[in-house]
Design an enzyme around this catalytic site. Structure first.
Site, mmCIF file in Angstrom:
data_model
loop_
_atom_site.group_PDB
_atom_site.id
_atom_site.type_symbol
_atom_site.label_atom_id
_atom_site.label_comp_id
_atom_site.label_asym_id
_atom_site.label_seq_id
_atom_site.Cartn_x
_atom_site.Cartn_y
_atom_site.Cartn_z
ATOM 1 N N HIS A 5 -14.652 -4.139 -2.358
ATOM 2 C CA HIS A 5 -15.719 -3.126 -2.390
ATOM 3 C C HIS A 5 -16.278 -2.954 -3.804
ATOM 4 O O HIS A 5 -16.619 -1.843 -4.217
ATOM 5 C CB HIS A 5 -15.211 -1.769 -1.885
ATOM 6 C CG HIS A 5 -14.807 -1.775 -0.439
ATOM 7 N ND1 HIS A 5 -15.657 -1.418 0.572
ATOM 8 C CD2 HIS A 5 -13.628 -2.104 0.157
ATOM 9 C CE1 HIS A 5 -15.015 -1.509 1.738
ATOM 10 N NE2 HIS A 5 -13.785 -1.927 1.508
ATOM 11 N N ASN A 22 -15.406 2.609 6.965
ATOM 12 C CA ASN A 22 -16.288 1.440 7.000
ATOM 13 C C ASN A 22 -17.374 1.647 8.038
ATOM 14 O O ASN A 22 -17.325 2.599 8.823
ATOM 15 C CB ASN A 22 -15.488 0.184 7.375
ATOM 16 C CG ASN A 22 -14.708 -0.387 6.190
ATOM 17 O OD1 ASN A 22 -15.020 -0.115 5.036
ATOM 18 N ND2 ASN A 22 -13.701 -1.179 6.492
ATOM 19 N N HIS A 67 -9.387 7.970 -2.568
ATOM 20 C CA HIS A 67 -7.979 7.784 -2.207
ATOM 21 C C HIS A 67 -7.741 8.425 -0.844
ATOM 22 O O HIS A 67 -8.016 9.620 -0.673
ATOM 23 C CB HIS A 67 -7.092 8.421 -3.279
ATOM 24 C CG HIS A 67 -5.639 8.383 -2.968
ATOM 25 N ND1 HIS A 67 -5.065 7.428 -2.159
ATOM 26 C CD2 HIS A 67 -4.617 9.187 -3.370
ATOM 27 C CE1 HIS A 67 -3.763 7.650 -2.083
ATOM 28 N NE2 HIS A 67 -3.470 8.714 -2.793
ATOM 29 N N ARG A 98 -7.752 0.269 -12.739
ATOM 30 C CA ARG A 98 -9.212 0.221 -12.837
ATOM 31 C C ARG A 98 -9.736 1.229 -13.857
ATOM 32 O O ARG A 98 -10.668 0.952 -14.601
ATOM 33 C CB ARG A 98 -9.789 0.531 -11.454
ATOM 34 C CG ARG A 98 -11.166 0.040 -11.197
ATOM 35 C CD ARG A 98 -11.497 0.132 -9.740
ATOM 36 N NE ARG A 98 -11.649 1.485 -9.267
ATOM 37 C CZ ARG A 98 -12.719 2.242 -9.482
ATOM 38 N NH1 ARG A 98 -13.743 1.762 -10.160
ATOM 39 N NH2 ARG A 98 -12.778 3.465 -9.008
HETATM 40 FE FE1 HDD Z 1 -9.636 -0.221 1.335
HETATM 41 C C1 HDD Z 1 -11.438 0.220 -1.485
HETATM 42 C C2 HDD Z 1 -12.255 1.074 3.197
HETATM 43 C C3 HDD Z 1 -8.009 -1.054 4.244
HETATM 44 C C4 HDD Z 1 -6.962 -1.147 -0.462
HETATM 45 N N1 HDD Z 1 -11.495 0.489 0.939
HETATM 46 C C5 HDD Z 1 -12.036 0.604 -0.309
HETATM 47 C C6 HDD Z 1 -13.337 1.181 -0.209
HETATM 48 C C7 HDD Z 1 -13.569 1.423 1.115
HETATM 49 C C8 HDD Z 1 -12.404 0.989 1.828
HETATM 50 C C9 HDD Z 1 -14.810 2.014 1.719
HETATM 51 C C10 HDD Z 1 -14.279 1.449 -1.365
HETATM 52 C C11 HDD Z 1 -14.116 2.841 -1.888
HETATM 53 C C12 HDD Z 1 -15.147 3.099 -2.951
HETATM 54 O O1 HDD Z 1 -16.342 3.117 -2.610
HETATM 55 O O2 HDD Z 1 -14.758 3.234 -4.088
HETATM 56 N N2 HDD Z 1 -10.076 -0.102 3.329
HETATM 57 C C13 HDD Z 1 -11.154 0.569 3.875
HETATM 58 C C14 HDD Z 1 -10.956 0.678 5.302
HETATM 59 C C15 HDD Z 1 -9.766 0.069 5.597
HETATM 60 C C16 HDD Z 1 -9.210 -0.411 4.354
HETATM 61 C C17 HDD Z 1 -11.898 1.370 6.256
HETATM 62 C C18 HDD Z 1 -9.078 -0.107 6.909
HETATM 63 C C19 HDD Z 1 -9.188 0.729 7.886
HETATM 64 N N3 HDD Z 1 -7.841 -0.996 1.807
HETATM 65 C C20 HDD Z 1 -7.335 -1.241 3.061
HETATM 66 C C21 HDD Z 1 -5.961 -1.681 2.966
HETATM 67 C C22 HDD Z 1 -5.651 -1.677 1.626
HETATM 68 C C23 HDD Z 1 -6.842 -1.260 0.916
HETATM 69 C C24 HDD Z 1 -5.077 -2.037 4.137
HETATM 70 C C25 HDD Z 1 -4.368 -2.052 0.928
HETATM 71 C C26 HDD Z 1 -3.201 -2.070 1.474
HETATM 72 N N4 HDD Z 1 -9.288 -0.501 -0.630
HETATM 73 C C27 HDD Z 1 -8.081 -0.824 -1.153
HETATM 74 C C28 HDD Z 1 -8.048 -0.751 -2.661
HETATM 75 C C29 HDD Z 1 -9.503 -0.333 -2.990
HETATM 76 C C30 HDD Z 1 -10.145 -0.223 -1.617
HETATM 77 C C31 HDD Z 1 -7.523 -1.976 -3.322
HETATM 78 C C32 HDD Z 1 -10.268 -1.191 -3.969
HETATM 79 C C33 HDD Z 1 -10.967 -0.252 -4.907
HETATM 80 C C34 HDD Z 1 -10.443 1.057 -4.580
HETATM 81 O O3 HDD Z 1 -9.531 0.947 -3.572
HETATM 82 O O4 HDD Z 1 -10.732 2.085 -5.107
HETATM 83 O O5 HDD Z 1 -7.122 0.203 -3.067
#
Ligand code: HDD
Length: 689
Positions: A71, A144, A335, A365
């Protein structure tokens, strides 16, 4: 923007006006020359003592932070949420109980796979992350635009992300799922099947962030004052309906305007056309959790709306763009664990993993544990605790005691006596095992349900998408593996895909398609409106001024956004001698940047446009992309030059609306064609664009 809310007043303290004083160093020392470094003689070496030079360059050298691991590319805006009626029966969350309260929000939309500088219109899931700044603290709904996910257990997230990201040996392709590693993972991991159906559908190509649904995906839990829990799925429904671009168009837009979705959001808010969504809840009493043929804890499953209706509960409007992209959009740190009393988690293993990952990722980050103090992250609820020190600490806590319990500091801060977050006392028992529940085992039924629920054109797009993506996959066994999986979804689908990618089609179905459908899944059943649609009006000298003027007024009345395009910026002279103001020069734009096209009459104008290859191509391409096209009077001649079929000069043919005058009847018919969004019934295969 509406009057500033508490969050905006809080942000105001941090907003800096560069015109409020002269140029200074970071230490506030005035600077009168920032173009020449301090040197020994006019042609001599730079001196170390030039503190302004050193500070300027050092700051520049350090101004990048790691982009989000997923993202990375996004856009955000502020707004408000208000609940229609108290949901006190279900939750003790105040912002969902007080119908008179408006809760400030910040929303960030994103693509998933591409890096920060990638294009907006790639085939991908879109993130839809909403922060509610409530009086009880921040609640983050990090969702999402698709209601399911690729995997069931978060421990597989690194595998999935490594597979979809650019391949590690050559970092190709950027922001695309059409490559071997992703599809290799997919064919070996059947739990991805349902989500891949969504990914190959038009949902992955949103026309606008403003025209996307949002989903919390997981089953969460609402808890009321009596401690009674209710399972809940969160839905956002856009007021303008859910609409998508055409695949060919998305690829062209990626070059013509890589900021297409970001710009659209920005411009709509600047123009006061505030994007709006309705929040809906699917509520399931705890006692009913076993009544489904899937597991509520499985994030690869939806609860079909026909089984549990979506209850509309509130409205969100975005009405303010950020002032500084980095400070706000880049530094916002969502978060899943940011929750308020009355909203709790479930044991969904994907959700549980996320509860760890988001806090962890912000530390790298944003460079340390004090990121919640950044203006965009700060809650409006007061913060008092014993967290101290760390990089970039901005609080000056006036206390000698940074521990609990204490007597020297008067016991402050005291523990909350009421209103604290109390985790739902769910009873759990079991052995420590690494094992997926049997209730998570069905990976195909809902993929089939999705396929069955699509209209004919949606099915065509899905087949074309699979053919495109697998067509880019070099390893034949990977293509075969995907086709074998699809044969478990629907035999006809598997055969159609196989035939497009040179794989032996499966000779028979492995399971019977029961024909179950959920009409709510189809974009054919969404809301339609001409509001905020961008409409190109093609003109040249000699145009009929009345046509232009009346069309402009009529379309503006419907909240559509017309733009007058001519070969050059400035003005054109209409047939009656009047000057018509041009919005943009044709060479700076393309039909892919518009929703619809209108060609006013005026023989000289049409003759000029017919000689202009760009104008003719504009028309042909708009037709190819199924867009509404209106032609007035002589304008029909330009349609014929562009090989747009228009059987008679008064008809309305698959979104091609023809009239003599730009009167109310014509505008209504044209606006209806615009509202339809795309006229997929058109036969365009032979159109050369
Ligand atoms: Fe995630 C970012 C949505 C599963 C780990 N995720 C992130 C963002 C969105 C989602 C919208 C961007 C947030 C922003 O705008 O800053 N993610 C989802 C949805 C999931 C999902 C709807 C499943 C239902 N994500 C998911 C899993 C993991 C992560 C299973 C890890 C085990 N997601 C992350 C992250 C991020 C992230 C690595 C990357 C940047 C951030 O968090 O801030 O922690």
């Amino acid at each position: 923007m509406t009057s500033p809310d508490e969050k905006q007043r809080q942000l105001d303290v941090h907003r800096v006006d560069p015109c409020a004083g002269v140029l200074t160093t970071d230490q506030g020392i005035p600077v009168d020359d920032t173009d020449n470094s301090l040197r020994m003689g006019e042609r001599g070496p730079t001196l170390m003592e030039d503190f302004h030079f050193r500070e300027k360059i050092t700051h520049f050298d350090h101004e990048r932070i790691p982009e989000r691991v997923v993202h990375a590319r996004g856009a955000g805006a502020y707004g408000h949420f208000q609940v229609y009626q108290s949901l006190a029966d279900y939750t003790s969350a105040e912002f969902l109980r007080d119908a008179s309260a408006s809760t400030p929000v910040f929303v960030r939309f994103s693509t998933v796979a591409g890096s920060r500088g990638s294009a907006d219109t790639v085939r991908d899931v879109r993130g839809f992350a909403t922060r509610f700044y409530t009086n009880q603290g921040n609640f983050d709904l990090v969702g999402n635009n698709m209601p399911v996910f690729f995997i069931q257990d978060g421990i597989k997230f690194p595998d999935f992300v490594h597979a979809v990201k650019p391949e590690p040996h050559n970092e190709i392709p950027q922001a695309s799922s059409a490559h071997d590693t992703l599809w290799d993972f997919v064919q070996l991991q059947p739990e991805t099947t349902h989500m891949m159906m969504w990914m190959m559908s038009d949902r992955a190509l949103p026309r606008s962030f403003r025209m996307m649904q949002g989903f919390g995906v997981h089953t969460f839990r609402l808890v009321n004052d009596a401690g009674v829990g209710t399972f809940v799925k969160f839905h956002w429904k856009p007021r303008l309906g859910t609409h998508s671009l055409v695949w060919d168009e998305t690829q062209k837009v990626a070059g013509k305007d890589p900021d297409f979705n970001r710009r659209d959001l920005w411009e709509a808010i600047e123009a006061g056309q505030y994007p709006e969504w309705e929040l809906g809840l699917q509520l399931v009493p705890e006692a009913d959790q076993d009544r489904f043929d899937f597991d509520l804890l499985d994030a690869t499953k939806i609860i079909p709306e026909e089984q549990v209706p979506v209850l509309p509960v509130g409205r969100m409007i975005l009405d303010r763009n950020p002032d500084n992209f980095f400070a706000e959009v880049e530094q916002v740190a969502f978060h899943l664990g940011n929750s308020v009393p009355g909203i709790d988690f479930t044991d969904d293993p994907l959700l549980q993993a996320r509860l760890f990952s988001y806090l962890d990722t912000q530390l790298i980050r944003l460079g340390g544990p004090n990121f919640p103090q950044l203006p965009v992250n700060r809650p409006i609820a007061p913060v008092h605790n014993h967290q101290v020190d760390g990089y970039h600490q901005t609080e000056i806590t006036k206390s000698r005691t940074t521990y609990h319990p204490n007597s020297l500091g008067g016991g402050c801060p005291a523990l909350a006596e009421a209103g604290a977050y109390v985790h739902y006392p769910e009873h759990v028992a079991g052995d420590k095992i690494r094992k997926r529940a049997g209730s998570f085992a069905d990976h195909y039924s809902q993929a089939t349900l999705f396929w069955n629920s699509m209209s004919a054109w949606e099915k065509e797009h899905i087949v074309a998408a699979f053919r495109f993506e697998l067509g880019k996959v070099e390893h034949r066994h990977v293509r075969e593996g995907v086709v074998a999986n699809l044969n478990r979804v629907d035999h006809d689908l598997a055969v159609m895909v196989a035939e497009g990618v040179g794989v032996e089609p499966p000779d028979r179905a492995v399971s019977e398609n029961q024909g179950l459908r959920s009409p709510a899944l189809s974009q054919a059943n969404t809301t339609h409106s001409p509001a905020t649609r961008k409409i190109a009006i093609l003109v040249a000298d000699g145009v009929d001024a009345d046509d232009v003027e009346m069309a402009w007024a009529g379309l503006c009345d419907l909240a559509a956004n017309p733009e007058i395009l001519a070969a050059r910026d400035g003005t054109v002279r209409a047939a009656d001698g009047a000057l018509v103001k041009v919005t943009r020069a044709l060479p700076t734009v393309d039909s892919v940047l518009y929703d619809a096209l209108l060609i006013p009459g005026g023989m000289d104008s049409i003759r000029t446009l017919s000689q202009d290859g760009k104008a003719v191509y504009f028309v042909t391409e708009a037709f190819k992309h199924y867009k509404a096209i209106g032609a007035l009077g002589d304008g029909v001649e330009l349609l014929l030059t562009a090989r747009v079929p228009c059987e008679d000069r008064h008809g309305h043919h698959e979104g091609v609306v023809i009239g003599e005058r730009s009167d109310g009847v014509f505008i209504k018919e044209f606006a209806d064609a615009v509202a339809t969004h795309r006229h997929y019934e058109r036969e365009v295969a032979a159109v050369p664009a």
